[in-house]
Design an enzyme around this catalytic site. Structure first.
Site, PDB file in Angstrom:
ATOM      1  N   TYR A 190       0.843  -1.208   0.000  1.00 18.00           N
ATOM      2  CA  TYR A 190       0.000   0.000   0.000  1.00 18.00           C
ATOM      3  C   TYR A 190       0.872   1.250   0.000  1.00 18.00           C
ATOM      4  O   TYR A 190       0.968   1.943  -0.975  1.00 18.00           O
ATOM      5  CB  TYR A 190      -0.958  -0.026   1.193  1.00 18.00           C
ATOM      6  CG  TYR A 190      -1.981   1.088   1.128  1.00 18.00           C
ATOM      7  CD1 TYR A 190      -3.104   0.967   0.308  1.00 18.00           C
ATOM      8  CD2 TYR A 190      -1.814   2.260   1.850  1.00 18.00           C
ATOM      9  CE1 TYR A 190      -4.027   1.995   0.223  1.00 18.00           C
ATOM     10  CE2 TYR A 190      -2.737   3.298   1.773  1.00 18.00           C
ATOM     11  CZ  TYR A 190      -3.841   3.154   0.954  1.00 18.00           C
ATOM     12  OH  TYR A 190      -4.763   4.170   0.860  1.00 18.00           O
ATOM     13  N   SER A 244      -6.437   0.773  -4.527  1.00 17.05           N
ATOM     14  CA  SER A 244      -6.571   2.195  -4.238  1.00 17.05           C
ATOM     15  C   SER A 244      -5.201   2.856  -4.388  1.00 17.05           C
ATOM     16  O   SER A 244      -4.621   2.827  -5.468  1.00 17.05           O
ATOM     17  CB  SER A 244      -7.153   2.387  -2.836  1.00 17.05           C
ATOM     18  OG  SER A 244      -7.572   3.707  -2.643  1.00 17.05           O
ATOM     19  N   ASP A 281     -17.793   3.442  -7.939  1.00 17.07           N
ATOM     20  CA  ASP A 281     -16.723   3.869  -7.041  1.00 17.07           C
ATOM     21  C   ASP A 281     -16.677   5.395  -7.025  1.00 17.07           C
ATOM     22  O   ASP A 281     -16.213   6.021  -7.971  1.00 17.07           O
ATOM     23  CB  ASP A 281     -15.376   3.304  -7.501  1.00 17.07           C
ATOM     24  CG  ASP A 281     -14.263   3.527  -6.477  1.00 17.07           C
ATOM     25  OD1 ASP A 281     -14.448   4.393  -5.598  1.00 17.07           O
ATOM     26  OD2 ASP A 281     -13.243   2.841  -6.562  1.00 17.07           O
TER      27      ASP A 281
END
Length: 717
Positions: A487, A567, A651
């Site tokens: 991430y 993301s 989204d």
């Protein structure tokens, strides 16, 4: 602590998905896929004198007939590809089996009642329950599974009055960040007429007497709610029994449209705490309003967001506050509202080498939850900061919870790691004794697996920690299918936690790897800032360094190495594969921020400038972003790794056009047979609230892609 019921080896073999190691990613390749046509337009933008083409700008109109036609055609192509993986149904069956276990959250007490969520195993959404006392009969408070036929309606927020009689809850439809607030009578299970709409990034903070609650939201959008940018966050107060049109605007900051605001009522009901943050920065301003004297001036305790200021609890005017002021790893200070000047602030628990991840006050004890090399370390301190005890945890893992009020005599926490689902413990604060409260029954044997932590060196010499989990007896011969997940952003820490899909991967002979990249919060604010803005390339270097370490130490090799992220993690894997296409065997890019020059144009994207920088406002930040933006660095004639891009049509966090444009550009540029596919989920958002059935299907489709592209063979039982 290992009290899991072991699974007989013979029973496990009946559904074992052990992998054979076949030729590799470059072995059995077919012809180049026939991709749906995506036309280009002559759109050129000027950024500080640099002309940048945006040939797929038309894809930002995500509801247009042409975009929908392209999405439908891409979904057909992807499903045709996945249908050729014979083990897909077998993986789906096993993952459903692994997922089918009871899951609980730690209970929270309100009055004499305890509230918690529970999932029987395969329910699309968790059900909220309540009971009188710890041994009372469990009763359903909220069952979102009854709110829609397809499981796409979710409970996104819950706040119970201090006496446990009323529950404010928010509903999110199809994964949207927009929510609606309702109020339910706990005893009767019936909703009151109250309804609050156009709330976003919000909790509900009840007054002590339960007569109403504070919440956050925006003015109703005048344009497309999925696409329009959200500015001027506000705090409102809703009085029970009134219409939303009568709600009082309590707080806003018209001087700065990009501030996020929030409200919290102290446990004693005396004060309203008002928070202000800029974008996604963790730093905040903090103002205090005396609810007993509503005409009194607001105390502007912190007017410059130079650090984190998170009140823990208060005793009258004395507040304990978790802060990063002059302490990037965090510390606890005491502030007396009678003398609020900074010169009178006192340190209670000083900063240590470990990150202070959270603090609560229960039984007049400060429970300090630290991260020590990305795993939990829990300490108990007296009100004045003296260390009383350090908690013994079962193993490498993550402990979370420890909620409650200052006068409570008990608290609850959940412990998890890569092979231990969330197990709930009760901690008696008077005796210090920990007892098992609720424990899942598993359908695999955790003793067959092991987790270890290693440290590797990134490009600039920084030491980065990394967890590796796999079946015991792993051979270091470079042939192990390996899933590297990362991430690296927004001060978010990746910690050891359980995932049934990761167990499935390990059952299939795979290695699951999770590095603690810079940009995250594992080592405090300095670690976070080391991967922000002009230093964002450090995050990609850390990730690439992890891949190189795994190959050098023969855990895997390029044909067997897959990378995954969602993301901001989608940006991570997109940028990494563009920079080092020869290093990876396959790429899973989920709901990624791929157009780094226009991320701030949609919904809440502008808030990410705190982490990424402002490409349209700052020339130096534009130059840094332009160098790594995945969309803008795709080069024609390059053989990129097999890539599966996933997103959702609703989204409204990371606008789906990011993934649409990246997929179209990659498909146009790709040479050779490696597929670049996109899978677009319908009636789903950024991932929050996605029904279990959709989450399982998505994971299996991603694994099916890896089975084929990494040359893996799932043995028949």
């Amino acid at each position: 602590m290992r009290l899991m019921k072991p699974i007989l080896a013979a029973a496990l073999l009946s559904t074992d998905l052990t992998m054979s190691h076949a030729a590799g990613a470059s072995g059995d390749k077919g012809a180049r896929p026939e991709y749906p046509k995506a036309h280009t337009v002559e759109q050129v933008d000027d950024y500080f004198g640099t002309k940048v083409r945006d040939p797929y700008r038309w894809m930002e109109d995500v509801d247009s007939a042409e975009v929908k036609q392209w999405v439908d055609a891409e979904n057909v192509l992807t499903q045709q590809y996945l249908a050729t993986v014979p083990s897909r149904e077998k993986m789906l069956s096993r993952l459903m089996e692994l997922t089918n276990f009871e899951r609980y959250t730690a209970p929270a007490r309100r009055g004499t009642r305890y509230f918690y969520s529970h999932n029987e195993g395969l329910q699309n959404q968790n059900v909220i329950y309540w009971q009188e006392g710890l041994t009372g009969e469990s009763k359903v408070l909220l069952d979102p599974n009854t709110m829609s036929a397809d499981g796409t309606v979710a409970i996104s927020g819950l706040s119970i009055t201090d006496d446990g009689k009323l529950a404010a809850y928010s509903i999110a439809d199809a994964g949207s960040d927009w929510v609606k607030w309702h109020v339910r009578d706990v005893s009767t299970g019936k909703d009151l007429p109250d309804l609050v709409e156009w709330s976003k990034f919000s909790g509900a903070a009840w007054l002590k007497d339960g007569s109403g609650f504070f919440y956050e939201g925006y003015d109703a959008p005048k344009a497309d709610a999925l696409k329009a940018a959200n500015y001027y966050h506000k705090v409102f107060f809703h009085k029970l029994g009134t219409k939303q049109s009568e709600d009082k605007l309590v707080f806003d900051r018209p001087d700065d449209k990009e501030l996020n605001v929030g409200a919290q009522v102290t446990d004693d009901g005396r004060y309203l705490l008002l928070y202000m943050t800029k974008g996604t920065s963790p730093n905040n301003e903090l103002w205090v309003k005396d609810l007993e004297h509503p005409d009194a001036a607001v105390i502007k305790l912190v007017t410059v967001a130079d650090a984190v200021y998170q009140p823990i609890d208060n005793d009258g005017t004395l507040f304990w506050v978790h802060t990063t002021l002059d302490a990037p790893n965090g510390k606890v200070i005491a502030i007396d509202l009678k003398h609020p000047e900074r010169a009178d602030w006192k340190t209670v628990i000083p900063e240590t080498k470990n990150k202070l991840d959270g603090v609560s006050m229960v039984h007049d004890t400060l429970i300090a939850n630290y991260l020590a090399d990305a795993q939990s370390l829990v300490e108990f301190h007296s009100r004045d900061g003296k260390l009383m005890e350090r908690m013994t945890l079962p193993s490498i893992g993550t402990a979370a919870g420890f909620g409650g009020k200052r006068e409570d005599k008990e608290t609850f926490f959940q412990f998890t790691n890569f092979t231990t689902p969330g197990t709930i413990y009760r901690l008696d604060m008077k005796t210090g004794k920990t007892s098992l409260y609720r424990q899942p029954k598993l359908k695999f044997d955790p003793a067959l697996y092991e987790t270890k932590q290693v440290f590797y060196t990134s490009k600039d010499g920084t030491k980065v920690p990394m967890f590796l989990s796999y079946k015991k007896g792993l051979k270091l011969d470079g042939t192990n299918p390996t899933l590297l997940y990362g991430y690296g952003g927004f001060n978010i820490s990746l910690l050891p936690e359980f995932s049934a899909s990761h167990v499935l991967w390990m059952e299939m002979g795979g290695v699951y790897v999770q590095p603690s990249l810079r940009g995250g919060g594992e080592y405090g604010e300095d670690w976070h800032q080391g991967g922000m803005k002009l230093k964002k390339q450090n995050v990609f270097d850390d990730f690439i360094g992890a891949a190189e370490w795994l190959i050098a130490n023969k855990y895997t090799s390029t044909p067997k190495l897959a990378i995954s992220g969602g993301s901001n993690g989608g940006l991570l894997v997109g940028a990494s594969e563009i920079q080092r296409p020869e290093l990876f065997g396959a790429v899973l890019a989920a709901v990624g921020v791929m157009d780094m020059l226009r991320f701030d144009k949609f919904t809440i994207g502008w808030a990410w400038k705190a982490d990424y920088g402002a490409p349209s406002e700052n020339a130096e930040e534009f130059a840094a972003i332009y160098k790594y933006s995945p969309l803008h660095n795709v080069k024609a004639g390059v053989a990129y790794p097999p890539t599966l891009i996933t997103t959702a049509d609703h989204d409204d966090r990371v606008f789906p056009a990011h993934s649409f444009k990246f997929a179209a550009a990659m498909q146009a540029a790709q040479v050779g047979p490696n597929p670049v596919l996109i899978r677009v989920e319908t009636r789903a958002g950024h991932g929050g609230g996605m029904p279990l059935s959709k989450r399982v299907e998505l994971a299996v489709d991603q694994y099916a892609f890896l089975v084929k592209e990494l040359g893996m063979k799932v043995d028949q039982p």
